[in-house]
Design an enzyme around this catalytic site. Structure first.
Site, PDB file in Angstrom:
ATOM      1  N   ASP A 184      22.602  28.733  -9.031  1.00 53.07           N
ATOM      2  CA  ASP A 184      22.807  28.200  -7.683  1.00 53.07           C
ATOM      3  C   ASP A 184      21.458  27.998  -6.984  1.00 53.07           C
ATOM      4  O   ASP A 184      21.402  27.494  -5.858  1.00 53.07           O
ATOM      5  CB  ASP A 184      23.779  29.059  -6.854  1.00 53.07           C
ATOM      6  CG  ASP A 184      23.331  30.494  -6.705  1.00 53.07           C
ATOM      7  OD1 ASP A 184      22.266  30.862  -7.258  1.00 53.07           O
ATOM      8  OD2 ASP A 184      24.047  31.267  -6.032  1.00 53.07           O
ATOM      9  N   GLU A 224      16.791  40.914 -11.627  1.00 50.91           N
ATOM     10  CA  GLU A 224      15.758  40.090 -10.982  1.00 50.91           C
ATOM     11  C   GLU A 224      14.871  40.965 -10.105  1.00 50.91           C
ATOM     12  O   GLU A 224      15.380  41.757  -9.285  1.00 50.91           O
ATOM     13  CB  GLU A 224      16.417  38.986 -10.134  1.00 50.91           C
ATOM     14  CG  GLU A 224      15.383  38.126  -9.390  1.00 50.91           C
ATOM     15  CD  GLU A 224      15.945  36.832  -8.813  1.00 50.91           C
ATOM     16  OE1 GLU A 224      17.118  36.509  -9.078  1.00 50.91           O
ATOM     17  OE2 GLU A 224      15.181  36.158  -8.098  1.00 50.91           O
TER      18      GLU A 224
HETATM   19  O1  KIV Z   1      20.188  30.694  -9.498  1.00 50.83           O
HETATM   20  C1  KIV Z   1      19.276  31.024 -10.274  1.00 50.83           C
HETATM   21  O2  KIV Z   1      18.439  30.222 -10.696  1.00 50.83           O
HETATM   22  C2  KIV Z   1      19.210  32.411 -10.701  1.00 50.83           C
HETATM   23  C3  KIV Z   1      17.969  32.851 -11.422  1.00 50.83           C
HETATM   24  C4  KIV Z   1      16.894  33.103 -10.436  1.00 50.83           C
HETATM   25  C5  KIV Z   1      18.219  34.028 -12.277  1.00 50.83           C
HETATM   26  O3  KIV Z   1      20.101  33.158 -10.444  1.00 50.83           O
END
Ligand code: KIV
Length: 269
Positions: free
Chosen positions: A43, A179
């Site tokens: 997202d 993360e």
């Molecule tokens: O939405 C995204 O790109 C993510 C990554 C940062 C892991 O969740």
């Protein structure tokens, strides 16, 4: 096509695997040629493609659209799709919205949170939807955190994150994603679950896999770039530069040369 069984086998064999975010067919095709193992329809599309300043405005329809674009062009990678903000607030919302992205071509959904989502994980899994749980810095909660900050920085908060992981794995979580946590936390979680692949982004060198946002690793992100990002375009030249950057990233993850210590958060717990 890479499956969840392949990811579990990679973990058992100690073979690291690569993951990149992707939102469109041309990048998805290049990632197929480069043999990137997994793709996340993140997202983060809200920021990288739609110009918002957070992931909050992204809708389920957006996620299904981008998932279908990627799936059409890539038959190699395992595809994980994010369920966006507020789309899994109840288990019944979660299955209704997971259906949209799974029917668009995802093989797994990712949701953000901790032990309080155990029932949702159980319901999704029982209905045929493998779940990747995103913990640590969870961008959908940016306003609760008061910014994008490293999480689990103390022994107490690291233990809370580990307790959340245990409850979520017990409920059927297939993959964990961490993360922005200290390297030691990434290591402890990866070692704690011998059969659950752990993907890291800013979680250090010892997770089973790495993910980066594609615009970050191609050097397209303007302004301040996170400490855990490496620009894989700087070593490329010629007409296949983007494809070669994907290949270099995949090889570096598998070889364990990315991330290096400069990309990790070394915080004593
Ligand atoms: O939405 C995204 O790109 C993510 C990554 C940062 C892991 O969740």
């Amino acid at each position: 096509m890479i499956s969840l069984s392949n990811l579990k086998k990679f973990k058992t064999e100690g073979r690291k695997f690569s993951c990149l975010t992707c939102y469109d067919s041309s990048m998805a095709k290049a990632m197929e040629v480069a043999q990137v193992d997994t793709i996340l329809i993140g997202d983060s599309v809200g920021m990288t493609m739609q110009g918002h300043d957070s992931t909050l405005p992204v809708t389920v329809a957006d996620m299904a659209y981008h998932t279908a674009c990627v799936r059409r062009a890539n038959q190699h990678a395992l595809i994980i799709a994010d369920l966006p903000f507020m789309s899994y607030a109840t288990p019944s919302d979660a299955i209704k919205n997971a259906r949209e992205v799974m029917q668009a071509g995802a093989q797994m959904v990712k949701i953000e949170g901790g032990a309080w989502l155990a029932d949702t994980v159980r319901t999704l899994t029982q209905n045929g939807v493998p779940v990747c749980m995103h913990l640590g810095l969870t961008p959908q909660s940016v306003h609760v955190f008061g910014g994008y900050k490293v999480q689990a920085r103390t022994r107490e908060t690291a233990d809370q994150l580990i307790a959340d992981c245990k409850a979520l794995v017990e409920a059927g979580t297939a993959v964990l994603l961490l993360e922005c946590v200290p390297e030691q936390v990434g290591r402890e979680v990866a070692e704690l679950f011998p059969h659950i692949p752990v993907i890291g982004i800013g979680a250090g060198r010892y997770t089973d896999a790495q993910v980066l946002v594609v615009q970050d690793m191609l050097g397209l992100t303007q302004g301040k770039v996170a400490k855990f990002v490496r620009n894989f375009m700087t070593d490329q030249s010629g007409s296949n530069a983007i494809l070669d950057a994907f290949r270099a990233y995949h090889q570096a993850v598998i070889a364990g040369t990315f991330p290096s210590p400069e990309h990790t958060f070394q915080i004593e717990l």
